[in-house]
Write an enzyme that holds these catalytic residues in place. Sequence first.
Site, PDB file in Angstrom:
ATOM      1  N   GLY A  23       0.263  -1.045   0.048  1.00 61.01           N
ATOM      2  CA  GLY A  23       0.417   0.048   0.149  1.00 61.01           C
ATOM      3  C   GLY A  23       0.871   0.836  -0.319  1.00 61.01           C
ATOM      4  O   GLY A  23       0.450   2.164  -0.403  1.00 61.01           O
ATOM      5  N   ASP A  24       2.396   1.282   0.521  1.00 60.60           N
ATOM      6  CA  ASP A  24       3.064   2.632   0.516  1.00 60.60           C
ATOM      7  C   ASP A  24       4.717   1.838   0.074  1.00 60.60           C
ATOM      8  O   ASP A  24       5.124   2.372   1.050  1.00 60.60           O
ATOM      9  CB  ASP A  24       2.703   2.507   1.533  1.00 60.60           C
ATOM     10  CG  ASP A  24       3.607   4.650   1.806  1.00 60.60           C
ATOM     11  OD1 ASP A  24       3.312   5.371   0.371  1.00 60.60           O
ATOM     12  OD2 ASP A  24       3.699   4.996   3.085  1.00 60.60           O
ATOM     13  N   ILE A  25       4.658   1.550  -1.369  1.00 59.06           N
ATOM     14  CA  ILE A  25       5.847   1.111  -1.611  1.00 59.06           C
ATOM     15  C   ILE A  25       6.595   2.531  -1.784  1.00 59.06           C
ATOM     16  O   ILE A  25       6.310   2.736  -2.830  1.00 59.06           O
ATOM     17  CB  ILE A  25       6.526  -0.110  -2.563  1.00 59.06           C
ATOM     18  CG1 ILE A  25       5.400  -1.277  -2.281  1.00 59.06           C
ATOM     19  CG2 ILE A  25       7.153  -0.411  -3.691  1.00 59.06           C
ATOM     20  CD1 ILE A  25       6.097  -2.055  -1.427  1.00 59.06           C
TER      21      ILE A  25
ATOM     22  N   ASN B 149       3.503   4.081  -6.787  1.00 57.51           N
ATOM     23  CA  ASN B 149       3.982   4.811  -5.525  1.00 57.51           C
ATOM     24  C   ASN B 149       5.800   5.330  -5.727  1.00 57.51           C
ATOM     25  O   ASN B 149       5.884   6.397  -5.779  1.00 57.51           O
ATOM     26  CB  ASN B 149       3.639   5.064  -4.300  1.00 57.51           C
ATOM     27  CG  ASN B 149       4.274   5.824  -3.112  1.00 57.51           C
ATOM     28  OD1 ASN B 149       3.775   7.348  -3.587  1.00 57.51           O
ATOM     29  ND2 ASN B 149       4.092   5.273  -1.997  1.00 57.51           N
TER      30      ASN B 149
END
Length: 274
Positions: A160-162, A193
């Site tokens: 979700g937030d690489i 991202n």
Amino acid sequence: MVETYLARWDLVADGNPIITHSSDLLPVRRAGRPAMLKVAREEEEARGAAVMVWWAGEGAARVLACEGDAMLMERAMGDRSLTAMAHDGRDDQASRILCAAAATLHAPRTTPRPATLVPLDRWFAALAPAARAHGGILYESAVMAERLLAAPREIVVLHGDIHHGNILDFGARGWLAIDPKGIVGERGFDFANIFCNPDAEVALAPGRLARQATVVAAAVRLDRARLMQWVLAYAGLSAAWTLEDGEDPRLALTVARVAAWELGLESGHARHRR
């Protein structure tokens, strides 16, 4: 709460506290070994802790203890940095490391997925209202997101937030993930991202997005055009969040415009030229 877990888990403080909008962190030692204590203050962080436990140290930092809002995990002690790599001419290498880490996280597991995972369509909830309020490239991002979310492929538990600050050097254990968001959806989303990071200097360099799209698509065997669609959708979502927080959305908006241009969307092309 931090003091409570220092006593409960027999920890010794080993650095200065790190306070974020969503959690309190403290470098510690347990039986002489470095670790990181993290106490969540938001539901998102608690979901992330459940995913960290589920990954069981495969592609992510090992969880040494987890109770309530608190998690104790191994601490990254290596001195290599993906941000530094991207700045010193090794952007391709940094992207490939991010891709390899994500691929390990996406690999099938034999244990049931955490029950608290949020579907990706809910994760995008902020984009449509922002598109209605501001229009422009946010509208194009919202249309693309709706299309992608309506027909997802290859559903996995997502980080979700690489990005360059969430994949760290753990020495002999290699590059491992921290700080997942606890969401589930199409695996292609997890690579979007990368294109907004590590900062504006790198992300907005001429030709960077197109080059890294080729690097990332090859590294994780994704259709390049669909990857670019996820970049357009995600960059719009990132801009929507930034606007909600009253901060400057120009980096994410510019990435969205470049992605739209790469996809041959006429209005995105025109805006990028301006």
